[in-house]
Enzyme design. Structure first.
Site, short mmCIF file in Angstrom:
data_model
loop_
_atom_site.label_atom_id
_atom_site.label_comp_id
_atom_site.label_asym_id
_atom_site.label_seq_id
_atom_site.Cartn_x
_atom_site.Cartn_y
_atom_site.Cartn_z
N ARG A 74 0.84 -1.17 -0.11
CA ARG A 74 -0.08 -0.15 0.07
C ARG A 74 1.02 1.07 0.15
NH1 ARG A 74 -3.18 -0.74 4.85
NH2 ARG A 74 -4.18 -2.24 3.70
N ARG A 144 -0.65 6.27 9.68
CA ARG A 144 -0.71 5.81 8.41
C ARG A 144 -1.14 6.94 7.35
NH1 ARG A 144 -3.32 -0.42 8.68
NH2 ARG A 144 -1.58 -1.17 10.18
N LYS A 208 -2.11 0.66 15.12
CA LYS A 208 -2.43 1.65 14.02
C LYS A 208 -3.02 2.71 14.16
CE LYS A 208 -6.45 -1.04 12.23
NZ LYS A 208 -6.80 -1.81 11.04
N LYS A 210 -4.90 6.53 12.60
CA LYS A 210 -5.34 7.16 11.25
C LYS A 210 -5.72 8.49 11.36
CE LYS A 210 -6.75 2.43 9.43
NZ LYS A 210 -8.21 1.68 9.17
N CYS A 429 -14.59 -3.98 0.86
CA CYS A 429 -13.19 -4.29 1.18
C CYS A 429 -12.89 -5.48 0.18
CB CYS A 429 -12.80 -4.56 2.47
SG CYS A 429 -13.24 -6.35 2.90
N CYS A 435 -6.67 -11.73 1.28
CA CYS A 435 -6.76 -11.06 2.76
C CYS A 435 -7.03 -12.45 3.75
CB CYS A 435 -8.13 -10.21 2.99
SG CYS A 435 -7.90 -9.44 4.57
N CYS A 474 -14.55 -9.48 7.14
CA CYS A 474 -14.40 -9.51 8.55
C CYS A 474 -14.87 -8.23 9.21
CB CYS A 474 -13.00 -9.94 8.75
SG CYS A 474 -11.89 -8.86 8.75
N CYS A 478 -12.34 -2.20 7.49
CA CYS A 478 -11.57 -1.73 6.53
C CYS A 478 -12.59 -0.89 5.72
CB CYS A 478 -10.68 -2.53 5.72
SG CYS A 478 -9.51 -3.47 6.63
#
Length: 566
Positions: A74, A144, A208, A210, A429, A435, A474, A478
């Site tokens: 990414r 990110r 993470k 964001k 997603c 994935c 899931c 995302c």
């Protein structure tokens, strides 16, 4: 009293020598297509994940072969702006160095490649860098890609917001030179015991982090899916007066674990533009110092804000910043999607936003999306702007060039197909087959499911109604499913939890309506709800507001009530 044990990733980070790990040796090992287990966690800080093709996993196992290991990378593109020379390089790399010859636009307003063989990682990263692009901190326990409102690009305010997204991203980058040594052949320097990460430290962040920058009334970046958000406040001259700062939003949860939940962001206060970087760092430092390093499922900023309380989190942030928040300013969001078609800005430039199904840029099954965007990039004098909803804007088109650009879009099928408002407001997603976390299909399934929704919408006379619909394979979130008026989250092959009740503006969570249901049950429920909506809705009432009003689900404005039922 027994001391709590840190999460395994905390030890990996400490022992990684500032994100170097044994990556050099792992990538050089040609006996396997994989990298060492511990290095799979370190690769994320360099922008890529190890994956395998789950469609052929069983077949390869039967042949006594290891999974077909490839990598997803990414890019870091703050604000989502790409020059045309850059796009042509991105396109070339997809063709030459990936198995799928495709590009995917993500919900983090950037692009990613799938199907990268281990031997091609370094050439790919070098190729991006030569085009002034990188994947530094695109993943991992760091800040990110920073998102910024894309649609519409009409005033100086939007340009200011984009510029701040770049400044924030650059300011919060890790300082380690690991990326440059491993992938760009920078000569390593012996730093001895000197600290290399004055902000992050050896253990970086608990999880993470964001960031998004929004311009009301457009919430196209879904600020509540972000740990930290800056909400632009306009002055009387249409310029940037400053930002309301909000913290503690996030989507991820775990099936069956009521200790995890999505959460809406909380506004901390107002700041002047010149204080933006100080407060961005201060919020991140508050999370660094107080986030949960024992249970990664509870390690995001949203839980830190909930556990500390908003006032205590605000005070800790002010202490790090060395300055105080002002009282928050008034603002309102009215939408969370993209505006499609042509928009003209105050400078006479034109911007065309195009829908891309699940963000996929590929030529297959009669589609020539990848070729079309390449051919446009050869003649366009402006730029592409990727949106946070997996779409693309052809930005800054001169009046005299509009006809040519539109003609190319129609030639390659980027325009011309009539799409429903439900389809235009959808996100999916990637999920299967790449994935590792996916429990069910998403990207390959949602568009076909929405086509069936369109039939039902036409049947009930609501085909012109915008309904934000999202699907993920899931519960990691995302695709931001918990901010959708209709959300689906994979539970198993062909089975989904169905959520209803967000407000179409990104300012309210939805709630589970039906658990673990398949397509027949989904269509039966949607048929019934669409029928009632057609007959019983009030003037101007959105679908999410309607299902709350009739009691199908309750209104949820605090994630701690997400699992609650009456």
């Amino acid at each position: 009293m027994t001391e709590k044990k840190l999460a395994a990733n905390e030890y990996l980070k400490v022992n990684s020598n500032y994100l170097r790990g044994t990556l050099k040796e792992s990538v050089a090992n040609q006996v396997t297509g994989a990298v060492a287990d511990d290095d799979t966690q370190i690769t994320k800080f360099h922008g890529f994940y190890m994956q395998d093709d789950r469609d052929i996993r069983a077949e390869r196992k039967a042949q006594k072969l290891e999974p077909k290991h490839t990598f997803m990378l990414r890019a870091r593109v703050p604000g989502g702006v790409i020059g045309m020379d850059q796009w042509l390089a991105i396109d070339d790399i997809a063709k030459e160095l990936t198995d799928y010859n495709s590009i995917r636009l993500t919900t983090r307003q950037t692009f990613q490649y799938h199907g990268i063989l281990k031997r091609d990682l370094k050439p790919l990263i070098k190729g991006l860098y030569q085009s002034k692009l990188d994947a530094i901190a695109a993943c991992g326990d760091v800040n990110r890609n920073v998102m910024a409102t894309t649609n519409p690009i009409q005033t100086q305010l939007q340009q200011d917001v984009h510029d701040w997204s770049v400044k924030i991203s650059e300011h919060l980058l890790p300082k380690t030179r690991a990326y440059f040594e491993l992938w760009l052949d920078e000569e390593p320097v012996d730093h001895g015991d000197k600290e290399q990460e004055p902000v992050y430290g050896k253990t970086y962040l608990p999880r993470k982090f964001k960031i998004a920058v929004a311009v009301p009334p457009y919430n196209d970046v879904d600020i509540s899916a972000n740990d930290l958000s800056f909400i632009a406040i306009e002055d009387e001259n249409g310029r940037l007066a400053g930002f309301n700062v909000a913290a503690g939003g996030g989507m991820g949860s775990t099936h069956g674990d009521t200790n995890t939940y999505p959460q809406l962001t909380r506004v901390l206060g107002f700041i002047k533009p010149e204080d933006t970087l100080d407060f961005a760092q201060a919020v991140m430092l508050t999370q660094r110092d107080n986030g949960n390093r024992y249970d990664r499922k509870r390690a995001r900023t949203k839980y830190t804000v909930d556990d500390m309380g908003v006032d205590a989190f605000r005070e800790a942030t002010e202490k790090h910043a060395g300055k105080k928040f002002e009282p928050a300013r008034e603002y309102e969001f009215t939408s969370q999607g993209d505006r499609f078609g042509w928009v003209e800005d105050v400078n006479g430039k034109h911007h065309l936003t195009i829908f891309l199904e699940a963000g996929r840029i590929v030529d297959d099954e009669g589609r020539t999306v990848k070729t079309g965007l390449r051919e446009i990039a050869k003649v366009h004098q402006g730029e592409y702007r990727m949106t946070a909803n997996q779409n693309i804007m052809i930005a800054n088109v001169a009046t005299e060039d509009k006809a040519e650009i539109e003609g190319l879009c129609r030639k390659f099928g980027l325009l011309g197909k009539v799409l429903s408002p439900i389809m235009l407001n959808s996100i999916a997603c990637v999920a299967l087959p790449t994935c590792a976390l996916a429990m069910a299909e998403s990207e390959r399934y949602l568009p076909r499911l929405i086509e069936k929704f369109d039939v039902l919408a036409e049947k009930h006379g609501i085909a012109d109604q915008e309904i934000v619909t999202r699907m993920t394979g899931c519960p990691n979130g995302c695709g931001r499913p918990f901010l959708a008026e209709i959300g689906f989250v994979g539970k198993g092959p062909g089975k989904y939890n169905m959520y209803l009740g967000a407000d179409g503006k990104g300012t309210r969570l939805n709630q589970m309506y039906k658990e673990n249901i398949g397509e027949d049950e989904i269509l039966a429920e949607v048929d019934s709800l669409f029928g009632r909506y057609s007959k019983e809705r009030e003037s101007g009432e959105g679908f999410g507001d309607f299902v709350v009003r009739i009691g199908a689900v309750k209104a949820v404005y605090d994630g701690r009530e997400f699992h609650a039922v009456d």
